[in-house]
Design a protein around this motif. Structure first.
Motif, PDB file in Angstrom:
ATOM      1  N   GLU A 297       0.839  -1.199   0.000  1.00 26.52           N
ATOM      2  CA  GLU A 297       0.000   0.000   0.000  1.00 26.52           C
ATOM      3  C   GLU A 297       0.877   1.253   0.000  1.00 26.52           C
ATOM      4  O   GLU A 297       1.706   1.439   0.887  1.00 26.52           O
ATOM      5  CB  GLU A 297      -0.894  -0.028   1.231  1.00 26.52           C
ATOM      6  N   PRO A 298       0.721   2.159  -1.001  1.00 27.04           N
ATOM      7  CA  PRO A 298       1.572   3.364  -1.046  1.00 27.04           C
ATOM      8  C   PRO A 298       1.031   4.442  -0.105  1.00 27.04           C
ATOM      9  O   PRO A 298      -0.158   4.459   0.238  1.00 27.04           O
ATOM     10  CB  PRO A 298       1.472   3.797  -2.508  1.00 27.04           C
ATOM     11  N   SER A 299       1.913   5.353   0.287  1.00 27.63           N
ATOM     12  CA  SER A 299       1.497   6.472   1.129  1.00 27.63           C
ATOM     13  C   SER A 299       1.796   7.813   0.478  1.00 27.63           C
ATOM     14  O   SER A 299       1.052   8.768   0.670  1.00 27.63           O
ATOM     15  CB  SER A 299       2.186   6.394   2.495  1.00 27.63           C
ATOM     16  N   SER A 300       2.882   7.897  -0.280  1.00 29.57           N
ATOM     17  CA  SER A 300       3.230   9.148  -0.955  1.00 29.57           C
ATOM     18  C   SER A 300       4.000   8.810  -2.221  1.00 29.57           C
ATOM     19  O   SER A 300       4.913   7.980  -2.191  1.00 29.57           O
ATOM     20  CB  SER A 300       4.071  10.051  -0.046  1.00 29.57           C
ATOM     21  N   ILE A 301       3.609   9.442  -3.353  1.00 29.80           N
ATOM     22  CA  ILE A 301       4.262   9.186  -4.641  1.00 29.80           C
ATOM     23  C   ILE A 301       4.703  10.525  -5.202  1.00 29.80           C
ATOM     24  O   ILE A 301       3.909  11.450  -5.378  1.00 29.80           O
ATOM     25  CB  ILE A 301       3.307   8.478  -5.616  1.00 29.80           C
ATOM     26  N   SER A 302       6.004  10.646  -5.476  1.00 33.51           N
ATOM     27  CA  SER A 302       6.572  11.891  -5.985  1.00 33.51           C
ATOM     28  C   SER A 302       6.117  12.134  -7.429  1.00 33.51           C
ATOM     29  O   SER A 302       5.701  11.203  -8.125  1.00 33.51           O
ATOM     30  CB  SER A 302       8.100  11.846  -5.924  1.00 33.51           C
ATOM     31  N   PRO A 303       6.221  13.380  -7.906  1.00 33.06           N
ATOM     32  CA  PRO A 303       5.845  13.671  -9.303  1.00 33.06           C
ATOM     33  C   PRO A 303       6.637  12.800 -10.280  1.00 33.06           C
ATOM     34  O   PRO A 303       7.823  12.524 -10.074  1.00 33.06           O
ATOM     35  CB  PRO A 303       6.183  15.152  -9.463  1.00 33.06           C
ATOM     36  N   SER A 304       5.964  12.356 -11.332  1.00 27.72           N
ATOM     37  CA  SER A 304       6.546  11.525 -12.408  1.00 27.72           C
ATOM     38  C   SER A 304       6.978  10.151 -11.920  1.00 27.72           C
ATOM     39  O   SER A 304       7.683   9.449 -12.632  1.00 27.72           O
ATOM     40  CB  SER A 304       7.737  12.235 -13.062  1.00 27.72           C
ATOM     41  N   GLN A 305       6.568   9.751 -10.728  1.00 29.72           N
ATOM     42  CA  GLN A 305       6.911   8.437 -10.217  1.00 29.72           C
ATOM     43  C   GLN A 305       5.643   7.581 -10.114  1.00 29.72           C
ATOM     44  O   GLN A 305       4.524   8.077 -10.255  1.00 29.72           O
ATOM     45  CB  GLN A 305       7.583   8.548  -8.836  1.00 29.72           C
TER      46      GLN A 305
END
Length: 990
Positions: A513-521
């Protein structure tokens, strides 16, 4: 069965549980959790059972006994044999009555590594609760009681928690074969790595305490970032408060590193011109220090209220634990003015404006003086094309030529607008000119263009889990997973605050489960479906995000992933069931058995394979096999195939047909096959495989004993008249000597065991026999054996270990070159009492005198003179020659050497042997020499006279001098053996 449990912290329970002591109150002897050890620790009317006080079945005492089959314990009736206390046996001594029975705890998750159970909460965010499950199972045959759960040791223990409802349910009973799930929560209160140990205490007699090690880590590096480097409030009349201008502080670091903001304050202490306020995303004023997860934001708001007419400046200092920039500054500027025209609000901050969108602010321009003024201009300066200003009250473009008259208190409205075209901060100035004393008013304008986070999904929903198997009979199920990439093609971090199901289906689960995804990632999340019944299942997985464009069911930021699944339960039935016996089938005939495969379920059934198992008879085959590329669809649909039995020989045959399918509960069906054939009458065979068969006699050279079995024997003329292949006659020179191997196996012209006839074995002592056309012949000698006499009658009669081509006689009499004697027959000169000096000096023709032997050896370059035992008369002194050795000890007939074969030499001279100038090794061995008596007075006699002869070697020799002449003693030269004095005979030995 799955049970969720939350835990609390009771750090001393384990030790008190085993080492309790009696007390005086109602809880005497109980441990910290209130667990009992014996009945007396419970209130009257209850008894102690596995640490818990339990009500009995009625009151009792000495006057009120219990019924038969019960006993009175602590004032209550208990069934006889019911164990009290916590010993798990019969209440006698606390030992386990049967070490092979009882509760047995086994940890399913987390798995054990290097003997330790470790649960890793991963890289979490501060303030975001993460939950992990401990799954345990009772693999014993009695109820497992979870008596207590607590945390021991570690850092920030309060960050690990369990809900109170779980603790209130203790002790938890887990039936044999059942599972329980303990949900452990972690809520980071700081940015340091935390660890602890969860104790699970139970009534497992062998493993009462299980430790689960808990760990959460922080990785990466924090980085402080501000959205604006400066705030310009422009001109503001004294005594007024400006519109708030602001900027944001965020953590743009790596990983899950947390930024600690220690303080946000003005550089000038007690500056009355500016007020600063800091709020979190929920608009609550923060207390420093404050922790920011990656992507978290603080909003800073500044109000300008000038105190005197002047240019005002200051700086806002942001102090943090950024390792590369511990202090960041934002510059503040403004000017306090006194004028007749005021602009409100001032300054104007349009805040964050999404690229492609616009924002505006209404401003009022007011004559705040006591006299009429003319408004001569309202325009933008230092502004890009993104800024514009307009008014519905006045034509702003004509003010310079046609000023607008404003009476005291009169105002006009203008609208400032910003159209965001790129990411970043922009500023401008609204300049208002007039005829009042201050002449102009400047209002600072600011805005920030941004691109928000935007969630993408690949593949696009719905995610379809089609035809996943569940078997009703065995309650087993397949698990199918689909990976979905969650991406962010926006300009800011995509924050996913939670992931949850709309309908809370237990059949859908997810991992990573993701919590934070950076731009373009992007990050891949795996979603799994495990059915617990057949039929269609739908649900939605919600991602709660900060994507402003995402919305579902009226909830902003919600991304919906539709899930569709279909659980099937295919069932295969094979008709007939069980084994099949073909009975007796004649050779050349066939038996056929039909098998039907039936789908007993409306769900599609795939028949994966129909084959004969390995190891069975090759007389079985399959025919009319169906096409297996498509499934059987519909209950009652079927396919049929045949099993064929065609025996090729007599006797029983067995085999197996194996049918495999997609039926999860019945994937393989095996049909055992059996049958037999009586075969053909003796002497006949079915060689053409036709009915009625058995048409071929099996006593011919082409079909001998069996069909297509030719009768052919090596080196023989065969016959099959008796029904077996036999030798009629052998082909010369071959013969059948062993009567076992087929054919004539023995070559009489070359086999030493059967030379010219069977069992005529060749033999030569210590030699290899050879069989040739003329019969037995002796071949080469065996190792260390020699045929010295040249006769084959005694074979290789001489045993000798060959040491080299040369053989100098030695003290051990060793025959080094194996020529039959100690010495070299080929090069030595032989001397014997039976010889003649006219002979050649060979062993067969020896010389008569030793002196003749020395002369011959010296002349032909021989180094050995070999002397046989016996008596010798020499006319003159034996003169030794350098390099010519004289060896005695030989038999005059066999020339074998022994120590008793000593030649005796009588020399007709007063000197028996003389040696002069012998410098190379020259040996004289095993010889006895006698010189004659003196012939005149004063004359000396010598057995051996040697001078200047360092190379002379004498071994086992005797030298006897004759009687010396009468008279005075004479002088003997050095190295001589003489007769001494007074006519006494002298002797010298070696």
């Amino acid at each position: 069965m799955s049970i969720r449990i939350s835990l609390v912290y009771l750090p001393v329970l384990f030790f008190v549980f085993f080492f309790s002591s009696a007390c005086s109150d109602d809880t005497a002897g109980k441990d910290a959790a209130g667990l009992c050890v014996e009945d007396e620790q419970c209130p009257i009317g209850q008894y102690c059972q596995e640490g818990i006080c339990i009500d009995g079945s009625g009151q009792c005492d000495e006057t009120n006994p219990c019924l038969d089959g019960s006993q009175c314990r602590n004032g209550t009736c208990v069934a006889s044999g019911q164990d009290g206390g916590m010993d798990g046996d019969d209440g006698s001594d606390g030992s386990d009555a049967d070490a092979d029975h009882g509760p047995d705890i086994e940890i399913i998750s987390p798995t054990q590594s290097a003997g330790v159970y470790q649960m890793d909460f991963g890289n979490v965010m501060v303030g975001v609760m993460v939950e992990r499950d401990v799954v345990l199972e009772n693999v014993g045959d009695e109820d497992l009681r979870i008596l207590d759960l607590n945390f021991e040791s570690g850092t920030d223990l309060d960050d690990f928690s369990l809900d109170q409802a779980t603790m209130d349910s203790l002790p938890l009973i887990v039936s044999p074969g059942a599972q329980a799930t303990i949900a452990v929560r972690y809520d980071a209160s700081d940015a340091t790595t935390d660890h602890s140990v969860l104790d699970i205490i139970s009534n497992d007699p062998d493993e009462a305490l299980v430790k689960i090690h808990l760990l959460s880590e922080f990785k990466g590096e924090p980085k402080v970032a501000v959205s604006m480097e400066s705030l310009d409030f422009g001109d503001l009349a004294l005594g007024q408060n400006s519109q708030p201008l602001g900027f944001s502080i965020s953590n743009q670091g790596s990983g899950n590193a947390v930024l600690s903001v220690e303080d946000v304050r003005l550089a000038v202490i007690d500056n009355e011109d500016f007020d600063v306020q800091v709020e979190d995303v929920e608009h609550q004023e923060v207390q420093f220090p404050v922790l920011l997860n990656n992507g978290d934001v603080l909003d800073v708001s500044v109000v300008y209220h000038p105190q005197i007419q002047e240019q005002d400046t200051d700086r806002i200092l942001i102090v943090s634990d950024d390792p590369n920039s511990s202090s960041v500054e934002v510059t503040l500027t403004g000017r306090g003015v006194v004028g007749d025209v005021t602009v409100e609000p001032s300054p104007v901050d349009l805040g964050r404006v999404r690229v492609g969108a616009s924002a505006s602010e209404d401003v009022t321009i007011t004559n705040s003086g006591g006299a009429t003024v003319e408004l001569t201009g309202v325009q933008l300066v230092d502004a890009s094309d993104s800024w514009s200003v307009d008014s519905t009250d006045v034509d702003l473009g004509t003010l310079q030529d046609s000023p607008q008259v404003l009476e005291p208190g009169q105002l006009i409205h203008a609208q400032v607008q910003y159209q965001a075209s790129a990411v970043g901060s922009e500023s401008a100035t609204l300049l208002v000119t007039h005829t009042g004393p201050s002449a102009q008013v400047q209002t600072a304008l600011s805005a920030q263009g941004y691109i928000p986070a935007h969630a993408t999904l690949d593949p696009q929903p719905p995610l379809v889990f089609s035809d996943v198997q569940w078997d009703q009979g065995t309650s087993t199920a397949e698990t199918r997973s689909i990976n979905i990439d969650i991406g962010n093609d926006g300009g800011e971090p995509l924050v996913i605050s939670s992931v949850h199901l709309a309908n809370s289906s237990t059949e859908f689960t997810w991992q990573n489960e993701p919590s934070s995804i950076s731009p373009s990632q992007h990050q891949q999340m795996s979603i799994s479906f495990t059915p617990d019944s057949s039929g269609s299942v739908t649900d939605r997985l919600y991602l709660e995000t900060n994507d402003p464009d995402a919305q579902y069911d009226g909830v902003a930021g919600r991304v919906s992933i539709e899930l569709q699944a279909n659980a099937i339960d295919p069932a295969m039935v094979v008709i007939p069931t069980g084994a099949h016996d073909f009975g007796q089938v004649l050779m050349g005939d066939t038996g056929v058995f039909s098998v039907t495969i039936l789908s007993a379920s409306p769900d599609p059934l795939f028949v994966l394979g129909i084959e004969l198992a390995g190891g069975g008879s090759a007389d079985y085959s399959l025919a009319n096999l169906p096409d297996l590329s498509a499934p059987l669809v519909g209950q009652g649909t079927s396919v049929t195939f045949d099993v064929v039995y065609a025996p090729t020989d007599s006797g029983p045959d067995t085999g197996q047909v194996v049918i495999s399918s997609s039926d999860l509960g019945n994937p393989l069906v095996t049909i055992a096959l059996s049958g037999s054939s009586p075969g053909c009458p003796d002497g006949w065979g079915d060689c053409d495989a036709s009915v009625p068969g058995c048409e071929t006699p099996l006593n011919t050279l082409d079909d001998c004993a069996a069909c297509d079995t030719p009768c052919s024997l090596p080196h023989a003329n065969p016959t099959c008249e008796t029904g077996s292949c036999e030798v009629l006659s052998c082909v010369d020179p071959w013969d059948d000597c062993d009567s076992n191997a087929p054919g004539c196996e023995t070559d009489l012209s070359s086999d030493p065991e059967h030379c010219l006839s069977c069992d005529n074995a060749c033999f030569f002592a210590n030699a290899n026999p050879v069989c040739g056309p003329s019969g037995c012949q002796m071949g080469s000698c065996l190792d260390d054996y020699w045929n010295l006499d040249g006769s084959t009658a005694n074979g290789c009669e001489y045993h000798c270990v060959f040491q080299g081509d040369s053989d100098e006689p030695d003290e051990l009499f060793t025959d080094s070159n194996c020529d039959g004697i100690d010495g070299d027959i080929a090069t030595a000169v032989f001397v014997s009492p039976l010889g003649s000096d006219s002979n050649s000096g060979t062993m067969d023709n020896p010389l008569r005198h030793i002196s003749a032997g020395i002369s011959l050896a010296n002349s032909q370059g021989s180094s050995q003179v070999l002397v046989a035992a016996g008596g010798y008369s020499e006319d003159s002194t034996l003169v030794l020659r350098e390099g010519v050795s004289v060896y005695g000890g030989y038999d005059p007939v066999t020339w074998r050497r022994e120590s008793g074969n000593v030649p005796v030499v009588l020399v007709a001279s007063t000197t028996g042997v003389s040696a002069s100038n012998i410098n190379t090794t020259t040996v004289m061995e095993l010889i006895r020499v006698q010189s004659e008596d003196a012939l005149s007075a004063g004359q000396s006699t010598y057995g051996l006279f040697a001078s200047s002869s360092d190379g002379l070697v004498l071994r086992s020799c005797e030298f006897h001098a004759g009687l010396g002449g009468n008279g005075s003693a004479g002088n003997s030269p050095s190295g001589a053996a003489d007769s001494g004095t007074n006519g006494t005979a002298g002797q010298s030995g070696c």
